[in-house]
Design an enzyme around this catalytic site. Structure first.
Site: not given
Length: 272
Positions: A151, A159, A164, A168, A194
């Site tokens: 994680d 973000n 964002h 990505d 994530e």
């Protein structure tokens, strides 16, 4: 570009998966077969697919329940024609001759149903189906099986601070970095937003911890950049091996508990 003849699963587990037929291909329940169909109705070595200079045929390998082509039992060796349906146990394959454009279609169908669109690693659905199958196989053959859950730490800040699109890009970069370090037989999947998971067949807890620690260190050392800016990234990992009482859900729960421990004891670490 010329394509090999192929079998595509049209009914059963691994729906839409394509298997290229380069020479001899063994189908059966045994773990050394080229195409493993893990069903009680399938013999350890059930059938052979022979590809000799473009002439593809099927031969039953003395199976208990027989091999069928277009619902007819195979006796001896039978040459396959494009579109023939081959039944092994409860699984049905469709034969696609070489250079058949339908193969390209099935490639795309399989990609869409098994891969995460952003990261191009396996998706949650494929992960869950594979884990169930691997748990069953490891129970049957008394083999090791481990699971790693990764994680990204404080990903919301990525973000919020960088946008964002940057998030990505980081997810794609992390997936690509880890994918380059796992074995062909391992299954790397995007487990959640994530979160990534790695199924490790034939690997014990110590080996899984080693992989998780290498992944953690590698992500910490890798420089992720977006739009000219460096984006700091670390991850935490939970690791567990299949226990005597575990099913797939139980194994996931134990790994998730280890991940929670790693998060709550400082992040950027491995817990097992």
């Amino acid at each position: 570009m010329a394509r090999s003849a192929a079998l595509v699963v049209i009914h059963g587990e691994d729906l839409a998966k394509k298997f290229d037929l380069d020479s001899q291909c063994r189908i059966g329940r045994g773990p050394t077969c080229d195409i493993v169909v893990d069903q009680d109705s399938v013999s350890r070595l059930h059938a052979l697919i022979l590809n000799e200079e473009g002439r593809v045929s099927v031969r039953d390998a003395g199976s208990t329940n027989g091999t069928f082509v277009n619902d007819e039992p195979v006796a001896g060796e039978l040459r396959l024609r494009n579109g023939d349906l081959i039944k092994v146990g409860r699984t049905v394959f469709k034969f696609l001759a070489s250079n058949n454009l339908e193969a390209a279609y099935h490639d795309e169908v399989y990609r869409l149903t098994t891969l995460d669109g952003l990261t191009q690693v396996f998706n949650r659905r494929y992960f869950e189906e594979t884990l169930e199958r691997e748990v069953s196989r490891c129970r049957r053959y008394e083999r090791n099986l481990s699971l790693v859950l990764l994680d990204l730490d404080l990903f919301k800040k990525v973000n919020d601070c960088f946008g964002h699109l940057a998030g990505d890009a980081v997810l794609k970069g992390v997936a690509s970095t880890i994918r380059a370090r796992v074995r062909r037989e391992d299954v790397l999947a995007r487990f959640g937003g994530e979160e990534f998971a790695v199924i490790l067949p034939e690997i014990d807890l110590e080996g899984a911890c080693t992989l998780a620690e290498k992944a953690r260190a590698l992500i910490e050392e890798t420089e992720f950049r977006f739009d000219g800016q460096r984006v700091p990234v670390t991850l935490s990992a939970g690791v567990a091996s299949l226990g005597r009482r575990d099913d797939a859900g139980g194994l996931i729960s134990r790994v998730d508990e280890r991940l929670y421990e790693a998060k709550n004891t400082g992040r950027n670490r491995v817990a097992f």
